[in-house]
Design a protein around this motif. Structure first.
Motif, PDB file in Angstrom:
ATOM      1  N   SER A   3       0.838  -1.211   0.000  1.00 19.21           N
ATOM      2  CA  SER A   3       0.000   0.000   0.000  1.00 19.21           C
ATOM      3  C   SER A   3       0.867   1.253   0.000  1.00 19.21           C
ATOM      4  CB  SER A   3      -0.986  -0.002   1.168  1.00 19.21           C
ATOM      5  OG  SER A   3      -0.336   0.209   2.407  1.00 19.21           O
ATOM      6  N   MET A   4       1.952   1.215   0.751  1.00 17.27           N
ATOM      7  CA  MET A   4       2.855   2.367   0.746  1.00 17.27           C
ATOM      8  C   MET A   4       3.529   2.519  -0.617  1.00 17.27           C
ATOM      9  SD  MET A   4       2.478   3.939   3.525  1.00 17.27           S
ATOM     10  CE  MET A   4       3.823   5.089   3.417  1.00 17.27           C
ATOM     11  N   ALA A   5       3.819   1.395  -1.261  1.00 15.25           N
ATOM     12  CA  ALA A   5       4.420   1.443  -2.598  1.00 15.25           C
ATOM     13  C   ALA A   5       3.474   2.127  -3.591  1.00 15.25           C
ATOM     14  CB  ALA A   5       4.785   0.038  -3.066  1.00 15.25           C
ATOM     15  N   CYS A   6       2.177   1.919  -3.437  1.00 12.12           N
ATOM     16  CA  CYS A   6       1.202   2.587  -4.315  1.00 12.12           C
ATOM     17  C   CYS A   6       1.313   4.102  -4.169  1.00 12.12           C
ATOM     18  CB  CYS A   6      -0.221   2.131  -3.985  1.00 12.12           C
ATOM     19  SG  CYS A   6      -0.604   0.445  -4.491  1.00 12.12           S
ATOM     20  N   SER A   7       1.334   4.576  -2.935  1.00  8.95           N
ATOM     21  CA  SER A   7       1.436   6.021  -2.706  1.00  8.95           C
ATOM     22  C   SER A   7       2.757   6.560  -3.239  1.00  8.95           C
ATOM     23  CB  SER A   7       1.304   6.336  -1.210  1.00  8.95           C
ATOM     24  OG  SER A   7       0.021   6.000  -0.753  1.00  8.95           O
ATOM     25  N   LEU A   8       3.838   5.853  -2.957  1.00 10.90           N
ATOM     26  CA  LEU A   8       5.145   6.306  -3.424  1.00 10.90           C
ATOM     27  C   LEU A   8       5.235   6.286  -4.944  1.00 10.90           C
ATOM     28  CD1 LEU A   8       7.422   4.621  -0.736  1.00 10.90           C
ATOM     29  CD2 LEU A   8       6.713   7.026  -0.885  1.00 10.90           C
ATOM     30  N   MET A   9       4.568   5.320  -5.567  1.00 15.70           N
ATOM     31  CA  MET A   9       4.560   5.263  -7.031  1.00 15.70           C
ATOM     32  C   MET A   9       3.852   6.487  -7.615  1.00 15.70           C
ATOM     33  SD  MET A   9       5.413   3.951  -9.861  1.00 15.70           S
ATOM     34  CE  MET A   9       6.065   2.349  -9.523  1.00 15.70           C
ATOM     35  N   LEU A  10       2.763   6.904  -6.990  1.00 16.63           N
ATOM     36  CA  LEU A  10       2.075   8.104  -7.480  1.00 16.63           C
ATOM     37  C   LEU A  10       2.966   9.333  -7.368  1.00 16.63           C
ATOM     38  CD1 LEU A  10      -1.501   7.449  -6.080  1.00 16.63           C
ATOM     39  CD2 LEU A  10      -0.812   7.508  -8.492  1.00 16.63           C
ATOM     40  N   PHE A  11       3.695   9.460  -6.263  1.00 12.41           N
ATOM     41  CA  PHE A  11       4.640  10.570  -6.125  1.00 12.41           C
ATOM     42  C   PHE A  11       5.734  10.478  -7.190  1.00 12.41           C
ATOM     43  CE2 PHE A  11       3.329  10.947  -1.516  1.00 12.41           C
ATOM     44  CZ  PHE A  11       2.831  12.232  -1.628  1.00 12.41           C
ATOM     45  N   TYR A  12       6.257   9.276  -7.380  1.00 14.48           N
ATOM     46  CA  TYR A  12       7.314   9.071  -8.374  1.00 14.48           C
ATOM     47  C   TYR A  12       6.834   9.468  -9.767  1.00 14.48           C
ATOM     48  CZ  TYR A  12      10.393   6.656 -11.614  1.00 14.48           C
ATOM     49  OH  TYR A  12      11.235   6.367 -12.659  1.00 14.48           O
ATOM     50  N   LEU A  13       5.636   9.020 -10.135  1.00 19.05           N
ATOM     51  CA  LEU A  13       5.105   9.350 -11.455  1.00 19.05           C
ATOM     52  C   LEU A  13       4.913  10.859 -11.619  1.00 19.05           C
ATOM     53  CD1 LEU A  13       2.553   6.443 -11.857  1.00 19.05           C
ATOM     54  CD2 LEU A  13       4.724   6.726 -13.087  1.00 19.05           C
ATOM     55  N   ALA A  14       4.471  11.521 -10.565  1.00 18.84           N
ATOM     56  CA  ALA A  14       4.317  12.979 -10.624  1.00 18.84           C
ATOM     57  C   ALA A  14       5.668  13.658 -10.828  1.00 18.84           C
ATOM     58  CB  ALA A  14       3.640  13.483  -9.351  1.00 18.84           C
ATOM     59  N   ILE A  15       6.689  13.147 -10.164  1.00 18.25           N
ATOM     60  CA  ILE A  15       8.028  13.699 -10.339  1.00 18.25           C
ATOM     61  C   ILE A  15       8.510  13.496 -11.763  1.00 18.25           C
ATOM     62  CG2 ILE A  15      10.461  13.377  -9.693  1.00 18.25           C
ATOM     63  CD1 ILE A  15       9.367  12.724  -6.814  1.00 18.25           C
ATOM     64  N   ARG A  16       8.299  12.295 -12.296  1.00 17.24           N
ATOM     65  CA  ARG A  16       8.737  11.982 -13.666  1.00 17.24           C
ATOM     66  C   ARG A  16       8.024  12.876 -14.699  1.00 17.24           C
ATOM     67  NH1 ARG A  16      12.955   8.933 -15.170  1.00 17.24           N
ATOM     68  NH2 ARG A  16      11.733   8.593 -17.027  1.00 17.24           N
ATOM     69  N   VAL A  17       6.745  13.088 -14.512  1.00 18.94           N
ATOM     70  CA  VAL A  17       5.978  13.905 -15.452  1.00 18.94           C
ATOM     71  C   VAL A  17       6.418  15.369 -15.376  1.00 18.94           C
ATOM     72  CG1 VAL A  17       3.653  14.822 -15.913  1.00 18.94           C
ATOM     73  CG2 VAL A  17       3.972  12.386 -15.522  1.00 18.94           C
ATOM     74  N   SER A  18       6.826  15.818 -14.196  1.00 25.36           N
ATOM     75  CA  SER A  18       7.168  17.235 -14.019  1.00 25.36           C
ATOM     76  C   SER A  18       8.590  17.565 -14.486  1.00 25.36           C
ATOM     77  CB  SER A  18       6.998  17.632 -12.553  1.00 25.36           C
ATOM     78  OG  SER A  18       7.984  17.008 -11.758  1.00 25.36           O
ATOM     79  N   MET A  19       9.364  16.563 -14.843  1.00 24.39           N
ATOM     80  CA  MET A  19      10.754  16.815 -15.263  1.00 24.39           C
ATOM     81  C   MET A  19      10.843  17.330 -16.664  1.00 24.39           C
ATOM     82  SD  MET A  19      12.614  13.586 -13.538  1.00 24.39           S
ATOM     83  CE  MET A  19      14.064  14.130 -12.695  1.00 24.39           C
TER      84      MET A  19
END
Length: 141
Positions: A125-141
């Protein structure tokens, strides 16, 4: 377009509903703890004292409630950040509903005292939340 045979639509409403359901999980666990523990109207004067005095499955349901409150802000922030940075909505929705399903499994595992499985589900479940943060970071680069 939708994923999983049309179960997860690609609208923002689906992600918002996942946040609503996740937000209601702690309440569901509190009600479960009270039901298992034999809560009655007289206990409503001091419900926290009642829950602290429970044992077994009722105490574990209360612990699941507390853990659900502890992880909820991270999940809510992750979904909102992913939406803010325009991660594809279908991906957000899929991960958000996966989080909800995992958390439901976590609560069941907690109540039934499956400690190792519960820990695995917590990590996922924590990996799901962290994945959403990661994807947001990747998109914002």
């Amino acid at each position: 377009m939708s994923l999983f045979f049309g179960l997860i639509p690609d609208s923002a409403a689906s992600g918002i509903w996942a946040m609503v359901v996740a937000s209601l999980l702690p309440l569901a666990m509190a009600l479960t703890a009270k039901a298992i523990g034999g809560f009655n109207l007289a206990d409503n004067a001091h419900p926290r004292d009642f829950l602290q005095g429970t044992t077994g499955a009722a105490a574990r349901a209360n612990a699941a409630q507390q853990n659900s409150y502890e992880t909820l802000p991270i999940f809510l922030a992750a979904v909102l950040v992913a939406m803010l940075f325009f991660v594809p909505q279908l991906i957000i929705n899929t991960i958000a509903w996966l989080y909800v399903l995992i958390r439901i499994g976590f609560c069941v595992a907690y109540i039934t005292n499956l400690a190792t499985f519960r820990s695995i589900l917590w990590t996922l479940s924590m990996a799901c939340s962290l994945m959403l943060f990661y994807l947001a970071i990747r998109v914002s680069m």
